[in-house]
Write a protein that holds these residues in place. Structure first.
Motif, short mmCIF file in Angstrom:
data_model
loop_
_atom_site.label_atom_id
_atom_site.label_comp_id
_atom_site.label_asym_id
_atom_site.label_seq_id
_atom_site.Cartn_x
_atom_site.Cartn_y
_atom_site.Cartn_z
N LEU A 1 36.81 45.92 53.17
CA LEU A 1 35.93 45.21 52.19
C LEU A 1 35.19 46.46 51.69
CD1 LEU A 1 35.70 41.34 53.17
CD2 LEU A 1 37.72 42.62 52.12
N HIS A 2 34.98 47.27 52.13
CA HIS A 2 33.26 48.18 52.04
C HIS A 2 33.06 48.30 50.67
CE1 HIS A 2 30.91 51.68 51.84
NE2 HIS A 2 29.95 50.98 52.23
N MET B 1 32.28 44.82 48.75
CA MET B 1 31.16 44.92 48.75
C MET B 1 30.04 45.62 48.63
SD MET B 1 31.53 42.18 49.97
CE MET B 1 29.69 41.47 50.34
N ALA B 2 29.83 46.89 48.85
CA ALA B 2 29.01 48.88 48.60
C ALA B 2 29.18 48.74 46.43
CB ALA B 2 29.67 49.49 48.78
N LEU C 1 30.12 45.23 44.37
CA LEU C 1 30.59 44.33 43.48
C LEU C 1 29.82 43.50 42.70
CD1 LEU C 1 31.77 41.78 45.24
CD2 LEU C 1 29.33 41.22 46.38
#
Lengths: 281, 120
Positions: B98-99, B102-103, B105
Motif C-alpha cells: 500500500l505504500h 498511501m504516500a 493518497l
C-alpha cells in the motif's frame, strides 16, 4: 478588496493543564452565553471561523475556540520530543474542565466535532451539572478502526499529505472548493503523529458504548448534528446515541464530517435553531 | 469507464503534477474484469485489460461493478463518494503493497474518481 479585521480575537493563555504548564492559543468573539468549541482530531480551532464570525451567533453567545495542546498554535508540553502523544478520555475530559475553569466560564455550552462530538458524550455522562447544554457534531459512541493508522506517522510517507488524503472523502462532494481545501490545509499542517494520537481516543480509548444508556439528557440537554456524507461517524451511529439517550438528533443534508468548516453557511442553518432553543430554555 | 482513465488523468495538468513521483502499476478489478493501470511520473501510460497469467502490480483495488458505477456518478450518494467510504462499507478490498497508494493518497483518490468528470 478593502482590508478589514474579523471580529475574532486570538490570545495565548498560560495555564496548568493535566498537571503541566501549557501555552494555549484561544480565539473568541461575541458576548453572552459561553459556547466552548472543540475541533476535530488532527486539526485546530480555525475550523470554527464561520461560527466565530457569524453575528447571529455572537449576538447571544461568547464563542470560544481553543487549539488543543499539540495542535494549531498551541505548543506541546515541554519534553514532548521524548514522548508519544496519545489522547485519552480521562485527559480530554480533564482538559476541557480545566480550560473552562481557567477562563471562568459559568455553565458553558460545549460544542465539539468528531473526537469533540465523542467527548461531549463523556461530559454528558460524567459532568452533566457543569454544562448548560452539549452539542455533538458527528457524534457516535464508537468508531471501529477501518484502516491502519500507522500510515499517518512514518518517515517515508508525508504526514500532512496522508492525513489530508485520509480525511478528504469525509467532506461532502457538494462542499465549495475553497472551504474543502482550507479544511484539508488544516490537516496538512498538523504536527507529526498528532492526528494518529487523537485517533487513539477516537477509535480505542474513547469507546463509550457501555455507558451511553446512563446519560441523562434531562440533567443536561444534548443535541446531535451529523452530516449525511460522514462515513466515519455514521448517521446510524448518531441516531443510535439519540435513541439511547433521548438526545435531539438532526441529520444534515449536503454536509460531511467537518460541517463547520466545509460549508459554514449550510452548517449554521442547522446550528442556529439549536442555539436558539438553548438560549430560550 | 476505466479505459478512459488515461485521457482523463493525463489531461489534468495539476493532477499529473501531484503524482509526479508516482511510478507503479496497480490492479483494479471491476467485478470480474481486471485491469492493470501503469503510471509513470503521474501519467497513466497503459490500461491493460485481463485476464492475466502472472499479473505484476503493487496494490489491488477490488469492488463489485455496481459499486464502482455508483462511485463514478457525477454526484455519488453518501457511502459511495470516496475510496475509503467504499472500503469502510466493505465494498472495496485494498490489498498488496500500500505504500505507493498511501504516500500519494490524494493523487490516487482523484485518479480513481476521474471518470466522474465525464459522467452524465
Amino acid at each position: 478588496m478593502t482590508a478589514s479585521f474579523e471580529p475574532i480575537v486570538g490570545r495565548y493563555l498560560n495555564l496548568d493543564l493535566l498537571g503541566r504548564p501549557h501555552r494555549l492559543y484561544v480565539e473568541e468573539a461575541g458576548a453572552g452565553i459561553p459556547l466552548l468549541c472543540l475541533h476535530t482530531a488532527g486539526s485546530d480551532a480555525r475550523q470554527y471561523r464561520g461560527v466565530l464570525n457569524d453575528a447571529r451567533v455572537t449576538a447571544d453567545y461568547r464563542v470560544i475556540a481553543f487549539d488543543m495542546p499539540w495542535h494549531g498554535k498551541s505548543s506541546p508540553p515541554v519534553g514532548w520530543q521524548d514522548e508519544e502523544y496519545r489522547l485519552t478520555s480521562r485527559d480530554y475530559v480533564r482538559m476541557i474542565v480545566e480550560v473552562a475553569d481557567a477562563l471562568g466560564l459559568d455553565k458553558p455550552v460545549v460544542m465539539g466535532c468528531s473526537i469533540g462530538g465523542r467527548i461531549v458524550l463523556h461530559l454528558a455522562h460524567e459532568h452533566p451539572e457543569r454544562f448548560r447544554a452539549l452539542i455533538g457534531l458527528e457524534s457516535a459512541a464508537h468508531v471501529a478502526p477501518y484502516y491502519d493508522v500507522s500510515w499517518l506517522h512514518r518517515p517515508d510517507v508525508h504526514g500532512g499529505e496522508v492525513c489530508a488524503g485520509v480525511v478528504s472523502g469525509l467532506i461532502a462532494p457538494t462542499a465549495p472548493e475553497a472551504e474543502r481545501w482550507e479544511t484539508l490545509w488544516h490537516y496538512m499542517q498538523g504536527g507529526p503523529g498528532v492526528f494518529k494520537g487523537d485517533l487513539y481516543f477516537y477509535k480505542v480509548d474513547g469507546d463509550i458504548r457501555d455507558r451511553v444508556d446512563q446519560i441523562d439528557t434531562r440533567r443536561c440537554p444534548l443535541y446531535l448534528l451529523t452530516g449525511e456524507y460522514d462515513y466515519s461517524c455514521t448517521t446510524e451511529g448518531t441516531l443510535d446515541v439519540a435513541r439511547r439517550t433521548g438526545a435531539d438528533a438532526t441529520i444534515m443534508k449536503g454536509l460531511g464530517h467537518f460541517p463547520m468548516s466545509e460549508e459554514p453557511g449550510r452548517f449554521l442553518s442547522y446550528l442556529m435553531p439549536v442555539l436558539k432553543r438553548i438560549r430560550d430554555a | 469507464m476505466i479505459e478512459r482513465i488515461a485521457d482523463l488523468v493525463n489531461a489534468d495538468e495539476r493532477l499529473v503534477w501531484r503524482g509526479r513521483f508516482v511510478h507503479t502499476t496497480f490492479l483494479i478489478e471491476i467485478g470480474e474484469a481486471g485491469y492493470l493501470v501503469r503510471i509513470v511520473d503521474g501519467r497513466v501510460v497503459a490500461v491493460t485489460p485481463g485476464p492475466f497469467v502472472t499479473p505484476n502490480y503493487s496494490f489491488a483495488l477490488r469492488a463489485p461493478r455496481d459499486a464502482w458505477e455508483t462511485f463514478w456518478q457525477k454526484l455519488p450518494p453518501p457511502g459511495f463518494n470516496d475510496l475509503f467510504a467504499l472500503f469502510k462499507r466493505g465494498l472495496l478490498r485494498i490489498e498488496g503493497d500500500l505504500h505507493p497508494l498511501m504516500a500519494n493518497l490524494l493523487y490516487f483518490k482523484d485518479v480513481l474518481a476521474s471518470p466522474r468528470k465525464v459522467a452524465s
